[in-house]
Structures are given as C-alpha cells and as structure tokens.
Write a protein that holds these residues in place. Structure first.
Motif, short mmCIF file in Angstrom:
data_model
loop_
_atom_site.label_atom_id
_atom_site.label_comp_id
_atom_site.label_asym_id
_atom_site.label_seq_id
_atom_site.Cartn_x
_atom_site.Cartn_y
_atom_site.Cartn_z
N UNK A 166 -8.53 2.92 -3.19
CA UNK A 166 -8.85 4.30 -2.92
C UNK A 166 -7.68 4.51 -1.72
N UNK A 167 -7.10 3.89 -1.16
CA UNK A 167 -5.73 4.24 -0.04
C UNK A 167 -4.48 4.61 -1.16
N UNK A 168 -4.35 3.80 -2.07
CA UNK A 168 -3.32 4.08 -2.99
C UNK A 168 -3.48 5.34 -3.35
N UNK A 169 -4.89 5.82 -4.11
CA UNK A 169 -5.24 6.85 -4.62
C UNK A 169 -4.58 8.14 -3.74
N UNK A 170 -5.26 8.20 -2.49
CA UNK A 170 -5.11 9.07 -1.48
C UNK A 170 -3.69 9.35 -1.33
N UNK A 171 -3.11 8.23 -1.05
CA UNK A 171 -1.50 8.20 -0.86
C UNK A 171 -0.81 8.89 -2.11
N UNK A 183 2.60 -5.65 3.33
CA UNK A 183 1.31 -5.05 2.69
C UNK A 183 1.70 -3.54 2.23
N UNK A 184 2.51 -2.83 2.99
CA UNK A 184 2.88 -1.29 2.51
C UNK A 184 3.81 -1.50 1.16
N UNK A 185 4.71 -2.56 1.06
CA UNK A 185 5.59 -2.70 0.04
C UNK A 185 4.81 -3.04 -1.21
N UNK A 186 3.69 -4.04 -0.98
CA UNK A 186 3.07 -4.29 -2.00
C UNK A 186 2.15 -3.31 -2.76
N UNK A 187 1.72 -2.28 -1.73
CA UNK A 187 1.03 -1.09 -2.27
C UNK A 187 1.76 -0.22 -2.80
N UNK A 188 2.91 -0.01 -2.52
CA UNK A 188 3.88 0.68 -3.03
C UNK A 188 4.14 0.25 -4.54
N UNK A 189 4.53 -0.95 -4.67
CA UNK A 189 4.60 -1.66 -5.91
C UNK A 189 3.39 -1.34 -6.90
N UNK A 190 2.25 -1.51 -6.42
CA UNK A 190 0.93 -1.28 -7.28
C UNK A 190 0.88 0.18 -7.62
N UNK A 191 1.16 1.15 -6.82
CA UNK A 191 1.07 2.59 -6.76
C UNK A 191 2.23 2.87 -7.90
#
Length: 90
Positions: A12-17, A68-76
C-alpha cells in the motif's frame, strides 16, 4: 501485526508513493524508458549500490535514505518496470 498485514502495508505504501510521484513527475519513468529501453537496469543498480553502502555501515547523506526506504525503492522500481511492460502489451 502478522506478515500478511505487514506485506499489505508495504505494498500500500509503495502504491501511494508511486501515485504521488507519478503525479508530481509526470510519468517520467515511462518517458525515460522510451528514450532508454533498459533504463530499469540503471535505476536498480543505483538503488543496489545505495543499499550496499548503507548495509556496510556507510553514512546516510539524505534524511530519508534508510535501508528500508532503499528496499522499498527497489521493489517499486521492479513493479514500475512490470507495469510498463504489461501496458505496452495492452
């Protein structure tokens, strides 16, 4: 919170970002891919390099530059590439 809830929260956070940044930057990833079809490789390498520095104890130079932010960036970015590929196929 169990793992299923954690996963949903992260997605959800990835999608909103993605929605917010896509609005702010005008679908810049799609434009970049049109110019450079393999642009995802560069973006992922940038994020992997940042992750390596952070995981090996390197200093954060930007406040929101956490593991954590970097891992989220990779996934996104991976999901963005999948999105573009599927959109191209119709």
């Amino acid at each position: 919170m169990n793992k299923i809830e954690i996963h949903k929260s992260i997605c959800d956070k990835s999608h909103e970002t993605y929605k917010a940044k896509n609005s702010d930057y005008g679908d810049s990833f799609a434009k970049l891919r049109k110019k450079y079809p393999n642009a995802i490789l560069i973006r992922l390498e940038d994020k992997l390099n940042r992750l390596e520095v952070l995981m090996n104890g390197g200093q954060q130079q930007v406040a929101d530059e956490s593991i954590d932010d970097t891992l989220l960036d990779l996934a996104t970015y991976a999901i963005m590439e999948l999105t573009e590929r599927r959109a191209e196929r119709g």
